[in-house]
Design a protein around this motif. Sequence first.
Motif, PDB file in Angstrom:
ATOM      1  N   PRO A 102     -38.404  58.330   7.072  1.00 45.00           N
ATOM      2  CA  PRO A 102     -37.852  57.534   8.178  1.00 45.00           C
ATOM      3  C   PRO A 102     -38.660  56.256   8.382  1.00 45.00           C
ATOM      4  O   PRO A 102     -39.884  56.260   8.200  1.00 45.00           O
ATOM      5  CB  PRO A 102     -37.971  58.466   9.396  1.00 45.00           C
ATOM      6  CG  PRO A 102     -38.588  59.722   8.939  1.00 45.00           C
ATOM      7  CD  PRO A 102     -38.802  59.676   7.472  1.00 45.00           C
ATOM      8  N   CYS A 113     -31.377  56.832  13.788  1.00 44.76           N
ATOM      9  CA  CYS A 113     -31.561  58.296  13.829  1.00 44.76           C
ATOM     10  C   CYS A 113     -30.281  59.010  13.392  1.00 44.76           C
ATOM     11  O   CYS A 113     -30.334  59.982  12.639  1.00 44.76           O
ATOM     12  CB  CYS A 113     -31.970  58.747  15.229  1.00 44.76           C
ATOM     13  SG  CYS A 113     -33.612  58.164  15.683  1.00 44.76           S
ATOM     14  N   TYR A 116     -29.967  58.727   9.659  1.00 45.52           N
ATOM     15  CA  TYR A 116     -30.876  59.639   8.929  1.00 45.52           C
ATOM     16  C   TYR A 116     -30.272  61.045   8.857  1.00 45.52           C
ATOM     17  O   TYR A 116     -30.265  61.688   7.810  1.00 45.52           O
ATOM     18  CB  TYR A 116     -32.247  59.652   9.621  1.00 45.52           C
ATOM     19  CG  TYR A 116     -33.373  60.125   8.709  1.00 45.52           C
ATOM     20  CD1 TYR A 116     -33.793  59.347   7.633  1.00 45.52           C
ATOM     21  CD2 TYR A 116     -34.008  61.347   8.921  1.00 45.52           C
ATOM     22  CE1 TYR A 116     -34.815  59.778   6.790  1.00 45.52           C
ATOM     23  CE2 TYR A 116     -35.034  61.780   8.086  1.00 45.52           C
ATOM     24  CZ  TYR A 116     -35.434  60.994   7.028  1.00 45.52           C
ATOM     25  OH  TYR A 116     -36.445  61.418   6.196  1.00 45.52           O
ATOM     26  N   THR A 152     -32.799  64.321  15.163  1.00 45.21           N
ATOM     27  CA  THR A 152     -33.680  63.186  14.855  1.00 45.21           C
ATOM     28  C   THR A 152     -33.638  62.165  15.998  1.00 45.21           C
ATOM     29  O   THR A 152     -32.572  61.768  16.457  1.00 45.21           O
ATOM     30  CB  THR A 152     -33.226  62.522  13.535  1.00 45.21           C
ATOM     31  OG1 THR A 152     -33.273  63.507  12.511  1.00 45.21           O
ATOM     32  CG2 THR A 152     -34.133  61.357  13.182  1.00 45.21           C
TER      33      THR A 152
END
Length: 263
Positions: A102, A113, A116, A152
């Motif tokens: 990240p 986020c 990801y 995340t």
Amino acid sequence: MEVIITKDYDEMSKEAAKIIREQIVSKPNSVLGLATGGTPIGTYKELVRMHKEEGLDFCKVVTFNLDEYIGLPPSHDQSYYYFMWENLFKHVNINPENVHVPAGIIADFEAYCNWYEEEIKKAGGIDLQLLGIGGDGHIAFNEPGSSLTSRTRIVTLFEQTRKDNARFFKSIDEVPYFAITMGVGTIMEAKKILLIANGKKKAKVVAEFIEGPITSMITASVLQLHPNCTVVLDEEAASELKYAKEYRWMYENKNRIKDFQFK
Ligand code: GLP
């Protein structure tokens, strides 16, 4: 949860690397979730040795790292991106396009986020997630109080975590206050979990997360609900476990099932 107690840091690292090797050999395009910190350095060293001496092949392996400090560029020697390249990636034949760490410098936190999480899904989910554990029981950067279904996101680090991790920085003032981290829910979706811990300093929290109640105050404790979780410890980290003798016994006898015959 399977608990494997090894003699020392070296043996813990070798045992963990063996489990990762099995994963890569059985599925060469495995998706690995990777961790940083002092604990996995020996595991990565052993994986590098396996690559160099035994031809362990990373060419199809895909990786997703757990977390990164907010504000550190990849070139910063304490960024997790830098850590991963120094300790593993640059020594093996991984395709850089398959590596995901990240980013620590992001314009739109929420969009990043979500992206990801989507990338993990697109890759087919994580086959094997390697984890360490923080002194307060955190996994990735999911500090006490994190939702056990969290995804995340950006988190604020506990002061103690900043202090614990200050040993890698020139001074505590340089340790970031924020991080991007996979959530507990994200981690729990991995098909297999491998948590490693060593040293006396981790003994209390190791006993709490394995044998205590499931609580968001020790986010690692939710791993009790994971159907395929292995914990590899050294003797010091295992020293406060109530059932250490039983875990050893189960591990020593687990292969007997292979010879088991119904009469
Ligand atoms: C950091 C990382 C965790 C890691 C923990 C323990 O907080 N975000 O993923 O498990 O440190 O680190 P160490 O292995 O150095 O004890």
